[in-house]
Design an enzyme around this catalytic site. Structure first.
Site, PDB file in Angstrom:
ATOM      1  N   GLU A  91       0.568  -0.980  -0.625  1.00 14.43           N
ATOM      2  CA  GLU A  91       0.281  -0.445   0.065  1.00 14.43           C
ATOM      3  C   GLU A  91       0.664   1.241  -0.025  1.00 14.43           C
ATOM      4  OE1 GLU A  91      -3.185  -0.873   3.585  1.00 14.43           O
ATOM      5  OE2 GLU A  91      -1.488  -2.398   3.363  1.00 14.43           O
ATOM      6  N   CYS A 335      -1.669   1.652   8.456  1.00 14.37           N
ATOM      7  CA  CYS A 335      -0.395   0.207   7.429  1.00 14.37           C
ATOM      8  C   CYS A 335      -1.323  -0.825   7.067  1.00 14.37           C
ATOM      9  CB  CYS A 335       0.829   0.434   8.311  1.00 14.37           C
ATOM     10  SG  CYS A 335       0.859   1.944   7.539  1.00 14.37           S
TER      11      CYS A 335
END
Length: 346
Positions: A91, A335
Site C-alpha cells: 500500500e 498500514c
C-alpha cells in the site's frame, strides 16, 4: 531487464555509458522519468530511435499495477494497493494537508517486527522492496497530482515494513527522489520511521542526512513495551534512549516520538508522566496516535476526552505534544489494513 527507477542519476549515466551513450543522454532520460514522468520510451522524443528501441528491450519503468484505489470522502486521502509481477501487494497513501501533499511509502512487503497494534505484521514479512519499487509507489501519487498541477511536498517512510531493516534501499530511494534534476523533494521534507532499531538509528546519525527521524515508542517502560513491540527485547528502552541521545547530539535535530494510544493499556495520566520522564532531556516532539481498530486484534480506542487529557498532561510537564489528525479513516488507511482485507477476499 534493468528497472530504471532503481538507478540514481550517476548510475544511469554509467549504465548508458556502457552502451556507448554520452552523459547528456542519461540526463535527458532522467528528466523524462522524473520531471515529465512518462512511462513509454516512445514518448521520449529527444532520444535517438535506436536508444529508445534498446531501452524497450533492456529497461523497465513501471513494474507494478494498481489493483485498488480508494478515495476518502472525508478528507480526500487516496490509498493505492499495488501489485508486482510476483503477486505481492503493498500500500501507499497520498494525504492532502493544508501545508501540502504527503505520501506514505512502504519499504517492505509485510513486516516481521510483530507489533501487536499493526496490521502490516499479521502475515509476516514476504520480501524487501527495492528503491525503484518505492519510487513507483511515490509516482502513482505524483501522477494523480499532475492532473491538478500539484506536487508531492513531503514523504514519510511509515508504510508497511521497517525501513531500518532495508536501510540501503531506503537511502537509495531518498537519493533518487531528492535529486534536483528529478523530483527534487528536499531531505528535510522526508521522514523515516523505525520501531527502535538501534543500529539503524546510529547509522543514520553517522550518515549525517538532514531527514527527520520518527521513533515508534508506544510505551515508556520495558515490560509494557515488550508486550506490545517484540523489538524491545532486543533493544530495550535504555539502549534505545542512548541511541536517540547519540542521534540528537550528532545531528542537532530533534526526534519525533510516535505514541499509539490503546484504551486501558498505555493511555493513563501515569503513563503520560512516565513518558515525559523518559524523554525529558531529549529534543523531541510526541505525536499521539489514536489506535486504529484492527479486526484481528482486541485493542480498543482511547476516548477522545482521555486523549486530550493525556496530551494536556504531557504539555504541562513541558513535552511538545500533538494529536495526529486521522487521515482516510473511512478507507482502511492504516498500514497493512487494505492489503490484509484484499488478501482475505482472494
Amino acid at each position: 531487464m534493468r528497472h530504471l527507477y532503481d538507478l540514481r542519476k550517476s548510475e544511469l549515466v554509467a549504465w548508458l555509458k556502457e552502451r556507448g551513450e554520452p552523459s547528456y543522454r542519461a540526463l535527458q532520460l532522467f528528466g523524462w522519468l522524473y520531471q515529465k514522468r512518462v512511462q513509454s520510451f516512445d514518448e521520449m522524443t529527444n532520444l535517438p530511435k535506436k536508444l529508445r528501441q534498446e531501452l524497450e528491450t533492456e529497461g523497465q519503468t513501471a513494474t507494478s499495477e494498481a489493483v485498488l484505489r480508494q478515495v476518502s470522502k472525508i478528507d480526500g486521502t487516496v490509498k493505492f494497493l499495488l501489485r508486482w509481477s510476483d503477486a505481492v501487494t503493498v500500500e501507499t497513501v497520498l494525504m492532502r494537508h493544508d501545508y501540502g501533499n504527503s505520501v506514505c511509502v512502504s519499504t517492505q512487503v509485510g513486516c516481521k517486527m510483530g507489533c501487536t497494534f499493526c496490521a502490516s505484521t499479521l502475515g509476516g514479512m514476504i520480501r524487501q522492496m527495492t528503491a525503484g519499487e518505492m519510487v513507483e509507489q511515490l509516482l502513482y501519487s505524483q501522477r494523480l497530482l499532475d492532473e491538478t498541477n500539484e506536487r508531492v511536498s513531503s514523504v514519510v517512510l511509515m508504510g508497511s515494513g521497517e525501513p531500518m531493516d532495508n536501510y540501503d534501499e531506503a537511502m537509495k530511494f531518498i537519493d533518487i527522489i531528492n535529486d534536483p534534476s528529478g523530483l527534487n523533494i528536499g531531505q528535510r521534507h522526508i521522514t523515516i520511521s523505525t520501531v527502535g532499531m538501534v543500529p539503524g538509528i546510529i547509522r543514520l546519525a553517522d550518515d549525517g542526512r538532514p531527514i527527520t527521524l520518527a521513533v515508534s515508542l508506544h510505551a515508556a517502560n520495558d515490560q509494557l513495551r515488550s508486550s506490545m513491540m517484540p523489538v524491545n527485547k532486543a533493544y530495550p528502552l535504555a539502549k534505545l534512549m542512548d541511541a536517540c541521545h547519540y542521534y540528537c547530539q550528532k545531528t542537532g535535530r530533534r526526534i519525533s516520538f510516535e505514541y499509539a494510544l490503546v484504551g486501558g493499556k498505555n493511555d493513563s495520566l501515569d503513563d503520560a508522566r512516565e513518558l515525559a520522564a523518559l524523554i525529558a532531556d531529549l529534543p523531541s516532539h510526541v505525536n499521539l496516535i489514536p489506535v486504529n481498530y484492527v479486526p484481528e486484534r482486541n485493542y480498543t480506542r482511547t476516548p477522545v476526552e482521555q486523549i486530550d487529557a493525556f496530551a494536556a498532561e504531557l504539555r504541562r510537564l513541558g513535552v511538545n505534544a500533538t494529536i495526529r489528525r486521522e487521515m482516510g479513516h473511512d478507507i482502511s488507511a492504516a498500514c497493512g489494513q487494505l492489503r490484509a482485507e484484499h488478501a482475505g477476499r482472494l
